[in-house]
Design an enzyme around this catalytic site. Structure first.
Site, PDB file in Angstrom:
ATOM      1  N   ASP A   1      24.184  10.597  24.270  1.00 32.17           N
ATOM      2  CA  ASP A   1      23.835  10.584  25.081  1.00 32.17           C
ATOM      3  C   ASP A   1      22.871  10.688  24.304  1.00 32.17           C
ATOM      4  OD1 ASP A   1      21.455  10.226  27.361  1.00 32.17           O
ATOM      5  OD2 ASP A   1      22.737  11.884  28.316  1.00 32.17           O
TER       6      ASP A   1
ATOM      7  N   ASP B   1      27.706  21.511  16.457  1.00 33.22           N
ATOM      8  CA  ASP B   1      26.759  20.336  16.093  1.00 33.22           C
ATOM      9  C   ASP B   1      28.041  19.262  15.847  1.00 33.22           C
ATOM     10  OD1 ASP B   1      25.088  18.542  15.219  1.00 33.22           O
ATOM     11  OD2 ASP B   1      24.500  20.588  13.577  1.00 33.22           O
TER      12      ASP B   1
ATOM     13  N   CYS C   1      17.226   8.511  27.044  1.00 35.31           N
ATOM     14  CA  CYS C   1      15.995   8.327  29.225  1.00 35.31           C
ATOM     15  C   CYS C   1      14.952   7.933  27.920  1.00 35.31           C
ATOM     16  CB  CYS C   1      16.219   9.769  29.376  1.00 35.31           C
ATOM     17  SG  CYS C   1      15.827  10.878  28.941  1.00 35.31           S
TER      18      CYS C   1
END
Length: 421
Positions: free
Chosen positions: A311, A292, A364
């Site tokens: 990301d 994690d 994104c």
């Protein structure tokens, strides 16, 4: 009983509307031996999801009682063929009616036949006053708030499938050599201005059939995603953390750019295995950890990183054109949960960066809460952090730049943050 592509598409659609991702639903469909049939199932399911609000409204108008979920999905598959796929009318109706048996719903044969034939007779009237926006209203409203005059274009472009874009392994092959090899194999390709490793295939194909794929010369990666390595700008000998690495495209791109020591983390072992498979195909090496990223005390060795790529897990609203299931899987409450996780990643990973190092924050997503608002809020409370100016692509959005989905680019957001002390 022989598998039927339309019945399988209906099962896939029903699974997505029930909460499963499109890729997961497709992976569990009945065996279809012909690759064209498997591709047709994806095309059918994607067409339904991109037109679901209108199709759902049509089915409601033409049925007295709500059909069972698999039958409703099959009706949508039939209507999508007539509305957006230009399937010959006779073939669309007869094949969809016949699919009721393979779907295990033979008693719905008459209903499916009646609904599809009525649509053909009354198409103009039935199509009147259908929902004009294909996204769920809550999501369309957020995009309008965040994008203003550009919102209609963002929504419209999210419905148009994106191109198949390749990334050339620059340490093995030049862009010109890759272009020549692909053209000699009969594939029309073109470069993207300003993208030194990207080629667009004019006609999507099975990636494994491309010359150089098995040898590790080529990968599939959207042009917007390729910006990450450009902004990290890896230099030989650097230590770089890719904190949310799966499926491994950005990890690999960093290693293709320079001789760097990359630690790639993902909290799900199955996803991390995809990173390892990607690196093996490309002949690259990284340290991979199933951990994690928000708990570095469990895995960090105490040595500072020169660069960190976050990301970040996000809504995926910038890649809806590739994943039309996203609008039907997301809920408004998901955004708050993701914003909290993104902030935790920034807070927990920032101490791992050396003074003078850079952190690239990427999503994104097209939603400001996950992008400009997120980074601006974090910067305002982080005294040793400052945003770097970015190259002149996309458009300015707070302390970073956002890329509108459409054409050669998925919707993305990037910010580069430097540690000052």
């Amino acid at each position: 009983m022989k598998a039927d592509a339309r019945a399988e598409a209906a099962r896939v659609v029903a699974a997505v509307l029930g909460g499963r991702s499109l890729d997961e639903a497709l992976s569990t469909m009945a065996a279809l031996n012909d690759a064209r049939d498997r591709g047709f199932v994806r095309v059918l399911a994607s067409a339904v999801l991109r037109d679901w609000r209108a199709l759902d409204a049509l089915i409601t108008r033409m049925t007295q009682r709500p059909p069972a979920p698999p039958v409703r999905a099959l009706l949508a598959v039939g209507l999508a063929q007539l509305r957006t796929l230009d399937t010959p009318e006779h073939a669309a109706v007869s094949a969809t009616v016949n699919a009721t048996r393979a779907l295990g719903q033979p008693k719905s044969r008459g209903l499916v036949n009646a609904v599809l034939r009525r649509y053909l007779r009354e198409r103009k009237a039935l199509d009147a006053n259908l929902p004009r926006v294909w996204l769920p209203p809550w999501l369309a409203d957020r995009i309008r708030k965040d994008w203003g005059e550009s919102a209609d274009a963002v929504i419209a472009q999210s419905r148009i499938p994106g191109p198949m874009t390749l990334r050339v392994h620059r340490r093995r092959m030049t862009l010109d050599d890759a272009t020549q090899a692909l053209q000699q194999a009969g594939h029309a390709v073109r470069p993207i201005p300003g993208m030194p490793d990207a080629l667009v295939l004019e006609q999507p194909v099975d990636i494994s059939s491309l010359p150089g794929f098995e040898e590790g010369w080529l990968s599939v990666q959207d042009a917007s995603a390729q910006r990450a390595a450009e902004l990290i700008a890896p230099r030989d000998g650097e230590r770089i953390l890719d904190a949310c690495a799966a499926p491994g495209g950005k990890t690999a791109h960093l290693l293709e750019r320079a001789a760097v020591d990359v630690t790639a983390i993902d909290c799900v072992a199955e996803r991390l295995a995809r990173v390892e498979d990607t690196l093996a195909r490309l002949g690259l090496r990284a340290t991979t950890l199933a951990e994690d990223a928000t708990t570095p005390s469990d895995w960090w060795d105490g040595r500072a990183f020169d660069a960190i790529l976050i990301d970040a897990p996000c809504s995926g609203t910038g890649v809806i054109r590739r994943h039309p299931d996203i609008p039907w899987l997301r809920r408004p409450a998901d955004i708050d949960r993701l914003v909290s996780l993104q902030r935790k990643l920034l807070d927990r990973l920032w101490p791992l960066l050396r003074p003078g190092g850079r952190l690239v924050y990427a999503t994104c997503s097209v939603l400001s809460a996950e992008n400009a608002e997120q980074v601006q809020g974090w910067l305002s409370q982080t005294s040793d952090a400052r945003a770097r100016p970015l190259p002149n692509w996309g458009e300015t959005a707070g302390p970073g730049r956002r890329i509108q989905p459409g054409g050669d680019f998925d919707g993305f957001y990037y910010s580069v943050i430097e540690k000052t002390d």
